[in-house]
Motif scaffolding. Sequence first.
Motif, PDB file in Angstrom:
ATOM      1  N   MET A 168     -41.207 -43.241 -12.974  1.00  9.82           N
ATOM      2  CA  MET A 168     -41.516 -44.391 -12.147  1.00  9.82           C
ATOM      3  C   MET A 168     -42.880 -44.129 -11.510  1.00  9.82           C
ATOM      4  O   MET A 168     -43.124 -43.078 -10.946  1.00  9.82           O
ATOM      5  N   GLY A 169     -43.734 -45.098 -11.615  1.00 12.71           N
ATOM      6  CA  GLY A 169     -45.068 -44.952 -11.058  1.00 12.71           C
ATOM      7  C   GLY A 169     -45.150 -45.459  -9.632  1.00 12.71           C
ATOM      8  O   GLY A 169     -44.148 -45.803  -8.993  1.00 12.71           O
ATOM      9  N   LEU A 170     -46.348 -45.488  -9.151  1.00 12.16           N
ATOM     10  CA  LEU A 170     -46.586 -45.936  -7.782  1.00 12.16           C
ATOM     11  C   LEU A 170     -46.218 -47.408  -7.613  1.00 12.16           C
ATOM     12  O   LEU A 170     -45.669 -47.801  -6.581  1.00 12.16           O
ATOM     13  N   GLY A 171     -46.484 -48.223  -8.616  1.00 13.83           N
ATOM     14  CA  GLY A 171     -46.142 -49.639  -8.546  1.00 13.83           C
ATOM     15  C   GLY A 171     -44.640 -49.856  -8.434  1.00 13.83           C
ATOM     16  O   GLY A 171     -44.170 -50.720  -7.675  1.00 13.83           O
ATOM     17  N   GLY A 172     -43.863 -49.084  -9.181  1.00 11.15           N
ATOM     18  CA  GLY A 172     -42.409 -49.184  -9.098  1.00 11.15           C
ATOM     19  C   GLY A 172     -41.880 -48.795  -7.734  1.00 11.15           C
ATOM     20  O   GLY A 172     -40.939 -49.415  -7.216  1.00 11.15           O
ATOM     21  N   CYS A 173     -42.481 -47.781  -7.143  1.00  9.35           N
ATOM     22  CA  CYS A 173     -42.070 -47.356  -5.795  1.00  9.35           C
ATOM     23  C   CYS A 173     -42.372 -48.443  -4.764  1.00  9.35           C
ATOM     24  O   CYS A 173     -41.557 -48.700  -3.869  1.00  9.35           O
ATOM     25  N   ILE A 174     -43.518 -49.072  -4.888  1.00  6.32           N
ATOM     26  CA  ILE A 174     -43.878 -50.138  -3.950  1.00  6.32           C
ATOM     27  C   ILE A 174     -42.950 -51.342  -4.121  1.00  6.32           C
ATOM     28  O   ILE A 174     -42.543 -51.975  -3.135  1.00  6.32           O
ATOM     29  N   ILE A 175     -42.564 -51.630  -5.365  1.00  6.40           N
ATOM     30  CA  ILE A 175     -41.615 -52.719  -5.609  1.00  6.40           C
ATOM     31  C   ILE A 175     -40.265 -52.404  -4.982  1.00  6.40           C
ATOM     32  O   ILE A 175     -39.614 -53.284  -4.399  1.00  6.40           O
ATOM     33  N   LEU A 176     -39.810 -51.144  -5.093  1.00  9.60           N
ATOM     34  CA  LEU A 176     -38.548 -50.761  -4.455  1.00  9.60           C
ATOM     35  C   LEU A 176     -38.611 -50.934  -2.943  1.00  9.60           C
ATOM     36  O   LEU A 176     -37.653 -51.421  -2.320  1.00  9.60           O
ATOM     37  N   ILE A 177     -39.716 -50.530  -2.345  1.00 10.48           N
ATOM     38  CA  ILE A 177     -39.862 -50.669  -0.894  1.00 10.48           C
ATOM     39  C   ILE A 177     -39.851 -52.146  -0.508  1.00 10.48           C
ATOM     40  O   ILE A 177     -39.184 -52.544   0.459  1.00 10.48           O
ATOM     41  N   ALA A 178     -40.569 -52.963  -1.264  1.00  8.28           N
ATOM     42  CA  ALA A 178     -40.628 -54.402  -0.951  1.00  8.28           C
ATOM     43  C   ALA A 178     -39.257 -55.060  -1.132  1.00  8.28           C
ATOM     44  O   ALA A 178     -38.826 -55.857  -0.277  1.00  8.28           O
ATOM     45  N   ALA A 179     -38.558 -54.724  -2.206  1.00 11.28           N
ATOM     46  CA  ALA A 179     -37.234 -55.311  -2.434  1.00 11.28           C
ATOM     47  C   ALA A 179     -36.252 -54.868  -1.352  1.00 11.28           C
ATOM     48  O   ALA A 179     -35.435 -55.674  -0.862  1.00 11.28           O
ATOM     49  N   GLY A 180     -36.336 -53.620  -0.949  1.00  7.24           N
ATOM     50  CA  GLY A 180     -35.465 -53.144   0.129  1.00  7.24           C
ATOM     51  C   GLY A 180     -35.755 -53.820   1.446  1.00  7.24           C
ATOM     52  O   GLY A 180     -34.838 -54.168   2.206  1.00  7.24           O
ATOM     53  N   ALA A 181     -37.029 -54.037   1.722  1.00  9.37           N
ATOM     54  CA  ALA A 181     -37.390 -54.716   2.974  1.00  9.37           C
ATOM     55  C   ALA A 181     -36.928 -56.166   2.957  1.00  9.37           C
ATOM     56  O   ALA A 181     -36.465 -56.692   3.980  1.00  9.37           O
ATOM     57  N   ILE A 182     -37.031 -56.810   1.809  1.00 10.49           N
ATOM     58  CA  ILE A 182     -36.560 -58.197   1.712  1.00 10.49           C
ATOM     59  C   ILE A 182     -35.053 -58.259   1.927  1.00 10.49           C
ATOM     60  O   ILE A 182     -34.552 -59.103   2.676  1.00 10.49           O
ATOM     61  N   LEU A 183     -34.317 -57.359   1.276  1.00  8.86           N
ATOM     62  CA  LEU A 183     -32.860 -57.360   1.443  1.00  8.86           C
ATOM     63  C   LEU A 183     -32.451 -57.043   2.882  1.00  8.86           C
ATOM     64  O   LEU A 183     -31.478 -57.587   3.388  1.00  8.86           O
ATOM     65  N   THR A 184     -33.178 -56.158   3.526  1.00  6.91           N
ATOM     66  CA  THR A 184     -32.790 -55.733   4.870  1.00  6.91           C
ATOM     67  C   THR A 184     -33.194 -56.749   5.933  1.00  6.91           C
ATOM     68  O   THR A 184     -32.398 -57.088   6.806  1.00  6.91           O
ATOM     69  N   PHE A 185     -34.426 -57.249   5.868  1.00 13.46           N
ATOM     70  CA  PHE A 185     -34.960 -58.023   6.980  1.00 13.46           C
ATOM     71  C   PHE A 185     -35.040 -59.534   6.738  1.00 13.46           C
ATOM     72  O   PHE A 185     -35.119 -60.300   7.694  1.00 13.46           O
ATOM     73  N   ALA A 186     -35.043 -59.968   5.482  1.00 21.46           N
ATOM     74  CA  ALA A 186     -35.328 -61.383   5.231  1.00 21.46           C
ATOM     75  C   ALA A 186     -34.149 -62.170   4.663  1.00 21.46           C
ATOM     76  O   ALA A 186     -34.305 -63.338   4.359  1.00 21.46           O
ATOM     77  N   THR A 187     -33.020 -61.550   4.485  1.00 22.22           N
ATOM     78  CA  THR A 187     -31.877 -62.285   3.935  1.00 22.22           C
ATOM     79  C   THR A 187     -30.718 -62.271   4.922  1.00 22.22           C
ATOM     80  O   THR A 187     -30.582 -61.356   5.737  1.00 22.22           O
ATOM     81  N   ASP A 188     -29.902 -63.283   4.801  1.00 20.24           N
ATOM     82  CA  ASP A 188     -28.679 -63.317   5.615  1.00 20.24           C
ATOM     83  C   ASP A 188     -27.472 -63.605   4.726  1.00 20.24           C
ATOM     84  O   ASP A 188     -26.512 -64.212   5.130  1.00 20.24           O
ATOM     85  N   TRP A 189     -27.570 -63.181   3.470  1.00 22.68           N
ATOM     86  CA  TRP A 189     -26.471 -63.371   2.543  1.00 22.68           C
ATOM     87  C   TRP A 189     -25.303 -62.476   2.925  1.00 22.68           C
ATOM     88  O   TRP A 189     -25.484 -61.372   3.437  1.00 22.68           O
ATOM     89  N   GLU A 190     -24.139 -62.922   2.615  1.00 19.99           N
ATOM     90  CA  GLU A 190     -22.925 -62.138   2.824  1.00 19.99           C
ATOM     91  C   GLU A 190     -22.238 -61.965   1.483  1.00 19.99           C
ATOM     92  O   GLU A 190     -21.966 -62.946   0.784  1.00 19.99           O
ATOM     93  N   MET A 191     -21.989 -60.732   1.100  1.00 22.59           N
ATOM     94  CA  MET A 191     -21.240 -60.448  -0.123  1.00 22.59           C
ATOM     95  C   MET A 191     -20.040 -59.598   0.252  1.00 22.59           C
ATOM     96  O   MET A 191     -20.165 -58.651   1.047  1.00 22.59           O
ATOM     97  N   GLU A 192     -18.923 -59.917  -0.321  1.00 24.98           N
ATOM     98  CA  GLU A 192     -17.718 -59.166  -0.005  1.00 24.98           C
ATOM     99  C   GLU A 192     -17.793 -57.799  -0.684  1.00 24.98           C
ATOM    100  O   GLU A 192     -17.996 -57.682  -1.890  1.00 24.98           O
ATOM    101  N   GLY A 193     -17.663 -56.765   0.103  1.00 27.62           N
ATOM    102  CA  GLY A 193     -17.661 -55.409  -0.419  1.00 27.62           C
ATOM    103  C   GLY A 193     -19.035 -54.778  -0.542  1.00 27.62           C
ATOM    104  O   GLY A 193     -19.139 -53.620  -0.925  1.00 27.62           O
ATOM    105  N   VAL A 194     -20.091 -55.537  -0.254  1.00 27.22           N
ATOM    106  CA  VAL A 194     -21.451 -55.000  -0.372  1.00 27.22           C
ATOM    107  C   VAL A 194     -22.197 -55.271   0.920  1.00 27.22           C
ATOM    108  O   VAL A 194     -22.288 -56.407   1.377  1.00 27.22           O
ATOM    109  N   ASN A 195     -22.745 -54.225   1.500  1.00 25.96           N
ATOM    110  CA  ASN A 195     -23.557 -54.361   2.698  1.00 25.96           C
ATOM    111  C   ASN A 195     -25.027 -54.409   2.245  1.00 25.96           C
ATOM    112  O   ASN A 195     -25.612 -53.376   1.914  1.00 25.96           O
ATOM    113  N   LEU A 196     -25.602 -55.610   2.221  1.00 27.14           N
ATOM    114  CA  LEU A 196     -26.965 -55.756   1.713  1.00 27.14           C
ATOM    115  C   LEU A 196     -28.000 -55.084   2.604  1.00 27.14           C
ATOM    116  O   LEU A 196     -29.048 -54.658   2.111  1.00 27.14           O
ATOM    117  N   ASP A 197     -27.719 -54.974   3.881  1.00 25.38           N
ATOM    118  CA  ASP A 197     -28.643 -54.243   4.756  1.00 25.38           C
ATOM    119  C   ASP A 197     -28.709 -52.776   4.355  1.00 25.38           C
ATOM    120  O   ASP A 197     -29.790 -52.174   4.301  1.00 25.38           O
TER     121      ASP A 197
END
Length: 82
Positions: A1-30
């Motif tokens: 995984m290169g630097l671009g992949g790492c930045i994508i992981l950080i961005a996707a994690g930040a979106i899931l943690t701070f920008a969504t309010d979805w609720e899934m049963e059995g999964v804590n998206l935060d």
Amino acid sequence: MGLGGCIILIAAGAILTFATDWEMEGVNLDLVGVILIIVGLIGTTTFSSIARRKRVVIPPSTQVVQDEHHHRRDGYSDGYGA
């Protein structure tokens, strides 16, 4: 995984943690977002340390000294009068 992949992981994690309010049963998206951020940060530090080790230092170019031949012009040193 290169630097671009790492930045994508950080961005996707930040979106899931701070920008969504979805609720899934059995999964804590935060928590999934925080895990993605941590994995992205670990990948970024690993990638940068490996890239630092692979950096090649090219030594300065050496000067080429040409050996100049001094020729006598007496008519015999060029091979025609020998």
